[in-house]
Design a protein around this motif. Structure first.
Motif, PDB file in Angstrom:
ATOM      1  N   GLU A   1      23.484  16.885 -28.082  1.00 60.27           N
ATOM      2  CA  GLU A   1      24.939  17.066 -28.219  1.00 60.27           C
ATOM      3  C   GLU A   1      25.702  15.965 -27.489  1.00 60.27           C
ATOM      4  O   GLU A   1      26.729  15.490 -27.974  1.00 60.27           O
ATOM      5  N   VAL A   2      25.182  15.546 -26.329  1.00 58.84           N
ATOM      6  CA  VAL A   2      25.824  14.454 -25.584  1.00 58.84           C
ATOM      7  C   VAL A   2      25.674  13.136 -26.344  1.00 58.84           C
ATOM      8  O   VAL A   2      26.604  12.337 -26.425  1.00 58.84           O
ATOM      9  N   ILE A   3      24.490  12.923 -26.956  1.00 59.72           N
ATOM     10  CA  ILE A   3      24.265  11.698 -27.741  1.00 59.72           C
ATOM     11  C   ILE A   3      25.208  11.664 -28.930  1.00 59.72           C
ATOM     12  O   ILE A   3      25.768  10.610 -29.270  1.00 59.72           O
ATOM     13  N   LYS A   4      25.416  12.833 -29.567  1.00 63.31           N
ATOM     14  CA  LYS A   4      26.325  12.885 -30.720  1.00 63.31           C
ATOM     15  C   LYS A   4      27.741  12.485 -30.311  1.00 63.31           C
ATOM     16  O   LYS A   4      28.421  11.744 -31.019  1.00 63.31           O
ATOM     17  N   GLU A   5      28.195  12.974 -29.158  1.00 63.98           N
ATOM     18  CA  GLU A   5      29.538  12.603 -28.686  1.00 63.98           C
ATOM     19  C   GLU A   5      29.644  11.102 -28.412  1.00 63.98           C
ATOM     20  O   GLU A   5      30.692  10.491 -28.609  1.00 63.98           O
ATOM     21  N   LYS A   6      28.520  10.514 -27.992  1.00 62.35           N
ATOM     22  CA  LYS A   6      28.533   9.098 -27.605  1.00 62.35           C
ATOM     23  C   LYS A   6      28.348   8.162 -28.788  1.00 62.35           C
ATOM     24  O   LYS A   6      28.991   7.117 -28.873  1.00 62.35           O
ATOM     25  N   THR A   7      27.447   8.531 -29.743  1.00 67.17           N
ATOM     26  CA  THR A   7      27.084   7.588 -30.815  1.00 67.17           C
ATOM     27  C   THR A   7      27.373   8.116 -32.221  1.00 67.17           C
ATOM     28  O   THR A   7      27.146   7.411 -33.194  1.00 67.17           O
ATOM     29  N   GLY A   8      27.801   9.370 -32.363  1.00 61.06           N
ATOM     30  CA  GLY A   8      28.015   9.925 -33.700  1.00 61.06           C
ATOM     31  C   GLY A   8      26.783  10.658 -34.184  1.00 61.06           C
ATOM     32  O   GLY A   8      25.887  11.009 -33.413  1.00 61.06           O
ATOM     33  N   ASP A   9      26.722  10.890 -35.513  1.00 65.88           N
ATOM     34  CA  ASP A   9      25.663  11.728 -36.080  1.00 65.88           C
ATOM     35  C   ASP A   9      24.282  11.072 -36.046  1.00 65.88           C
ATOM     36  O   ASP A   9      23.273  11.751 -36.213  1.00 65.88           O
ATOM     37  N   PHE A  10      24.223   9.737 -35.895  1.00 61.91           N
ATOM     38  CA  PHE A  10      22.934   9.048 -35.886  1.00 61.91           C
ATOM     39  C   PHE A  10      22.637   8.535 -34.478  1.00 61.91           C
ATOM     40  O   PHE A  10      23.504   7.953 -33.825  1.00 61.91           O
ATOM     41  N   ILE A  11      21.398   8.755 -34.029  1.00 68.59           N
ATOM     42  CA  ILE A  11      21.018   8.345 -32.675  1.00 68.59           C
ATOM     43  C   ILE A  11      20.789   6.831 -32.651  1.00 68.59           C
ATOM     44  O   ILE A  11      19.941   6.315 -33.390  1.00 68.59           O
ATOM     45  N   GLU A  12      21.560   6.142 -31.846  1.00 71.25           N
ATOM     46  CA  GLU A  12      21.371   4.700 -31.698  1.00 71.25           C
ATOM     47  C   GLU A  12      20.150   4.427 -30.836  1.00 71.25           C
ATOM     48  O   GLU A  12      19.817   5.185 -29.936  1.00 71.25           O
ATOM     49  N   ARG A  13      19.494   3.282 -31.114  1.00 69.18           N
ATOM     50  CA  ARG A  13      18.329   2.903 -30.311  1.00 69.18           C
ATOM     51  C   ARG A  13      18.755   2.564 -28.889  1.00 69.18           C
ATOM     52  O   ARG A  13      19.796   1.943 -28.673  1.00 69.18           O
ATOM     53  N   GLY A  14      17.929   3.000 -27.928  1.00 67.55           N
ATOM     54  CA  GLY A  14      18.184   2.642 -26.544  1.00 67.55           C
ATOM     55  C   GLY A  14      19.331   3.390 -25.891  1.00 67.55           C
ATOM     56  O   GLY A  14      19.738   3.040 -24.784  1.00 67.55           O
ATOM     57  N   VAL A  15      19.865   4.400 -26.576  1.00 62.25           N
ATOM     58  CA  VAL A  15      20.983   5.143 -25.991  1.00 62.25           C
ATOM     59  C   VAL A  15      20.520   5.787 -24.678  1.00 62.25           C
ATOM     60  O   VAL A  15      19.455   6.391 -24.610  1.00 62.25           O
ATOM     61  N   ASP A  16      21.295   5.595 -23.644  1.00 60.23           N
ATOM     62  CA  ASP A  16      20.891   6.054 -22.302  1.00 60.23           C
ATOM     63  C   ASP A  16      21.873   7.105 -21.822  1.00 60.23           C
ATOM     64  O   ASP A  16      22.996   6.787 -21.422  1.00 60.23           O
ATOM     65  N   VAL A  17      21.449   8.371 -21.897  1.00 55.50           N
ATOM     66  CA  VAL A  17      22.295   9.463 -21.407  1.00 55.50           C
ATOM     67  C   VAL A  17      21.456  10.311 -20.453  1.00 55.50           C
ATOM     68  O   VAL A  17      20.250  10.476 -20.659  1.00 55.50           O
ATOM     69  N   PRO A  18      22.062  10.846 -19.396  1.00 57.52           N
ATOM     70  CA  PRO A  18      21.286  11.669 -18.465  1.00 57.52           C
ATOM     71  C   PRO A  18      20.853  12.982 -19.117  1.00 57.52           C
ATOM     72  O   PRO A  18      21.595  13.566 -19.909  1.00 57.52           O
ATOM     73  N   SER A  19      19.647  13.439 -18.772  1.00 58.10           N
ATOM     74  CA  SER A  19      19.137  14.701 -19.323  1.00 58.10           C
ATOM     75  C   SER A  19      19.985  15.877 -18.884  1.00 58.10           C
ATOM     76  O   SER A  19      20.218  16.819 -19.630  1.00 58.10           O
ATOM     77  N   ILE A  20      20.452  15.819 -17.627  1.00 59.06           N
ATOM     78  CA  ILE A  20      21.281  16.879 -17.055  1.00 59.06           C
ATOM     79  C   ILE A  20      22.584  16.234 -16.577  1.00 59.06           C
ATOM     80  O   ILE A  20      22.573  15.142 -16.011  1.00 59.06           O
ATOM     81  N   ASP A  21      23.694  16.908 -16.830  1.00 58.99           N
ATOM     82  CA  ASP A  21      25.011  16.406 -16.406  1.00 58.99           C
ATOM     83  C   ASP A  21      25.035  16.254 -14.880  1.00 58.99           C
ATOM     84  O   ASP A  21      24.901  17.223 -14.141  1.00 58.99           O
ATOM     85  N   LYS A  22      25.216  14.993 -14.435  1.00 59.25           N
ATOM     86  CA  LYS A  22      25.201  14.729 -12.986  1.00 59.25           C
ATOM     87  C   LYS A  22      26.572  14.921 -12.331  1.00 59.25           C
ATOM     88  O   LYS A  22      26.684  14.871 -11.107  1.00 59.25           O
ATOM     89  N   GLU A  23      27.592  15.122 -13.146  1.00 58.73           N
ATOM     90  CA  GLU A  23      28.948  15.233 -12.580  1.00 58.73           C
ATOM     91  C   GLU A  23      29.445  16.677 -12.532  1.00 58.73           C
ATOM     92  O   GLU A  23      30.350  16.991 -11.760  1.00 58.73           O
ATOM     93  N   LYS A  24      28.870  17.545 -13.342  1.00 58.22           N
ATOM     94  CA  LYS A  24      29.310  18.934 -13.365  1.00 58.22           C
ATOM     95  C   LYS A  24      28.981  19.627 -12.039  1.00 58.22           C
ATOM     96  O   LYS A  24      27.906  19.444 -11.481  1.00 58.22           O
ATOM     97  N   LYS A  25      29.930  20.404 -11.530  1.00 58.41           N
ATOM     98  CA  LYS A  25      29.707  21.124 -10.278  1.00 58.41           C
ATOM     99  C   LYS A  25      29.261  22.557 -10.566  1.00 58.41           C
ATOM    100  O   LYS A  25      29.794  23.209 -11.457  1.00 58.41           O
ATOM    101  N   TRP A  26      28.272  23.013  -9.797  1.00 60.24           N
ATOM    102  CA  TRP A  26      27.729  24.359  -9.950  1.00 60.24           C
ATOM    103  C   TRP A  26      27.980  25.148  -8.663  1.00 60.24           C
ATOM    104  O   TRP A  26      27.951  24.596  -7.571  1.00 60.24           O
ATOM    105  N   THR A  27      28.215  26.449  -8.806  1.00 56.75           N
ATOM    106  CA  THR A  27      28.435  27.302  -7.628  1.00 56.75           C
ATOM    107  C   THR A  27      27.091  27.672  -7.025  1.00 56.75           C
ATOM    108  O   THR A  27      26.328  28.444  -7.601  1.00 56.75           O
ATOM    109  N   PHE A  28      26.805  27.083  -5.871  1.00 54.55           N
ATOM    110  CA  PHE A  28      25.528  27.295  -5.177  1.00 54.55           C
ATOM    111  C   PHE A  28      25.699  28.334  -4.078  1.00 54.55           C
ATOM    112  O   PHE A  28      26.606  28.247  -3.257  1.00 54.55           O
ATOM    113  N   LYS A  29      24.810  29.340  -4.079  1.00 55.85           N
ATOM    114  CA  LYS A  29      24.826  30.360  -3.021  1.00 55.85           C
ATOM    115  C   LYS A  29      23.522  30.270  -2.250  1.00 55.85           C
ATOM    116  O   LYS A  29      22.444  30.489  -2.827  1.00 55.85           O
ATOM    117  N   PRO A  30      23.574  29.929  -0.947  1.00 58.00           N
ATOM    118  CA  PRO A  30      22.332  29.779  -0.184  1.00 58.00           C
ATOM    119  C   PRO A  30      21.630  31.119   0.035  1.00 58.00           C
ATOM    120  O   PRO A  30      22.270  32.154   0.177  1.00 58.00           O
TER     121      PRO A  30
END
Length: 584
Positions: free
Chosen positions: A93-122
């Motif tokens: 889904e992230v690749i689609k937003e970045k390159t459209g319906d066809f996957i471009e060669r060498g597209v580099d997207v993180p497997s997991i969103d590194k910017e999203k914040k999660w509520t962590f409870k110790p």
């Protein structure tokens, strides 16, 4: 140290490069100016053979190869659940937003969103002694999954510091662990090489069934939690539908669905339907506890070879948190075909039907990562990974190498029959060819949980179905009227077993799922009819009168009775069987 080499030969998804001294087997590399992802699969001196997980058209000798210093790995942490990945864990889904319906060669997207914040409870506290596998904290990832943030298996020590409840990204430090050597900083994100199984304390006997709610699978051919099952069958016999039904109704906490080289239209159907399905356990979308790995037959063939390892590693990650995980691989035949193509490009000596000689060992390496285990940690948890692999033998020929090697490894064989599928008999599992080696292991569970003698009822039904197969040959020659009365009654009982027990309506709101208790009572009712009918015959009754009894219609309607009303209804039907057979 980063090693740089050069391409000297290209053979489809396989390339040969020199100048690679210092690299290791299964190390991940970046190929060419587009930085295509590849993996070293053979090393000889400073020459490396690399399988590339993307389209290699346009590459030419002399282009640079850059090592990454580590093996092909998956990223594990909050953000996995509900995602749709390709075979090497790139979010589609992230690749689609970045390159459209066809996957471009060498597209580099993180497997997991590194910017999203999660509520962590110790959960852990400063001063706690911890070891690999212990829970440091929790993140409510979806409505159905509370993800437990575990200490990586290689770390052991004392909690020096841990953050208080709050919002964090997966790469921010959440704790510091003081080990014997130094202080380790821990994040929510972990990486794990896909070809290496995650560790556990010990493996347990598979003596608890994976309850699927499907009568044929649960009663006749059960699979245990931590077990392995194979679903072979020709095109159109219902492999994908059967796996989707198991994904929806089995009592696994997490589902990992690997579309491994299936046709694009079949995988599209999964991708469109799964997000729409309602989870019967929570009422929320089924995707809240599902991970989809989509690798269709028109995607690069090398990535297909990696996708099952990606799936099983994600499954093991959730197993380590104490969850029961079910992995559906559809289909391992396409995976084996990918191995055959790569092996051919490497000019290896072929085995049977062109498959590589190591086909059996690769299949075994995959399936042996299933199991019910005691997890790592101070307080170990019992959890499991169960694997159900579809096999697509060409022309439905079960003697071909992939099916035969799978049968040597898997303990459950659900053989699908195209003729049953053509008759709209779902699930189209052939009860004469299929088997389960877990029957002895799970019978104690049935005895304790459901009560009654489940094993003897099941075995008696299997004997009747085998007898029907023999009688059908006679019927085709001389007709049913030539049979003795007792055998005509047997044919009527087996018809009820086929139509009223084995056949299930996946679209019916009640019949789509059948609890173990309801299954046992329904089967016992049909067996009771056989016994009472035989008693009537001994008293001189006519088989036509017995076959004409009105109670048979009541038996046929039992499977559509809701669970709450079923115990009362089945009791009255059983009383009616005894009454009507006694009056004949």
């Amino acid at each position: 140290m980063i090693t740089e080499g050069n391409i000297i030969k290209i053979a489809g998804p396989v390339i040969i490069a020199d100048g690679m001294r210092g690299t290791q087997m299964h190390e991940m590399v970046k190929v060419g100016s587009d930085k295509l992802i590849g993996e070293i699969i053979e090393l000889e001196g400073d020459t490396a053979t690399i399988q590339v997980y993307e389209e290699t058209a346009g590459l030419k000798p002399g282009e640079k190869i850059e090592s990454t210093g580590g093996p092909l790995s998956v990223e594990l942490g909050p953000g996995i659940m509900g995602s749709i990945f390709d075979g090497i864990q790139r979010p589609l889904e992230v690749i689609k937003e970045k390159t459209g319906d066809f996957i471009e060669r060498g597209v580099d997207v993180p497997s997991i969103d590194k910017e999203k914040k999660w509520t962590f409870k110790p959960v852990a506290k400063v001063g706690d002694k911890v070891q690999g596998g212990d829970v440091l904290g929790e993140v409510q990832e979806t409505s159905a999954v509370l993800q437990k943030i575990l200490l990586p298996p290689t770390i052991e020590g004392t909690v020096k510091s841990i953050v208080s409840s709050g919002e964090f990204t997966v790469e921010e430090d959440i704790a510091e662990i003081e080990t014997a050597d130094d202080v380790k900083k821990v994040q929510m994100l972990q990486k794990w090489p896909v070809r290496k199984g995650r560790p556990y304390k010990d493996k347990l006997d598979p003596d608890v069934p994976l309850v699927t709610g499907q009568r044929t699978q649960d009663t006749f051919f059960p699979v245990a939690k931590g077990g392995t099952a194979a679903i072979p069958g020709p095109f159109g016999s219902g492999k994908t539908v059967t796996q989707q039904q198991l994904a929806k109704w089995s009592d696994a906490d997490i589902i990992v669905y690997v579309g491994c080289g299936e046709r694009g239209n079949e995988m599209t159907e999964v991708l469109l339907e799964f997000p729409e399905l309602e989870d019967p356990k929570t009422g929320n979308p089924l995707m809240d506890r599902t991970v989809l790995i989509a690798n269709t037959s028109n995607m690069p063939v090398a990535a297909r070879e990696a996708c099952v390892y990606t799936g099983i590693t994600i499954a093991e990650y959730f197993r380590d948190q104490g969850y029961d995980v079910a992995l559906m691989a559809d289909s391992t035949s396409r995976w084996a075909e990918a191995m055959r193509e790569i092996s051919g490009r490497l000019e290896e000596m072929p085995g049977e039907e062109g498959y590589p000689a190591y086909l059996a060992s690769r299949l075994a390496q995959f399936y042996e990562r299933a199991g019910r285990v005691n997890t790592l940690g101070s307080e170990s948890k019992v959890s499991s990974v169960s694997v159900v692999g579809a096999v697509s033998p060409p022309g439905g020929d079960l003697s071909e190498p992939v099916t035969q090697n799978t049968l040597r490894i898997c303990k459950v064989f659900w053989a699908l029959d195209a003729s049953l599928a053509d008759k709209r008999h779902f699930p189209s599992i052939d009860w004469l060819q299929s088997y389960s080696l877990y029957v002895d292991s799970v019978q104690e569970w049935w005895k304790e949980t459901v009560g009654g003698d489940w094993r003897s009822a099941r075995d008696e039904a299997m004997v009747l179905l085998q007898k029907e197969s023999e009688l059908q040959e006679i019927v085709q020659l001389v007709g049913p009227d030539a049979l003795p009365d007792s055998e005509q009654v047997t044919l009527e009982t087996t018809r009820m077993l086929r139509e009223d027990f084995l056949q299930q309506n996946a679209y019916h709101e009640v019949d789509t799922y059948c609890s173990p208790s309801k299954q046992f009572q329904l089967l016992s009712t049909i067996i009771l009819f056989q016994k009472e009918a035989n008693k009537a015959l001994e008293r001189g009754a006519n088989s036509k009168d017995i076959i004409g009894l009105s109670v048979k219609e009541d038996i046929g309607r039992l499977k559509f009775i809701a669970e709450d009303d079923f115990p009362t209804k089945v009791k009255s039907v059983q009383e009616e069987i005894i009454k009507q057979c006694g009056e004949v």
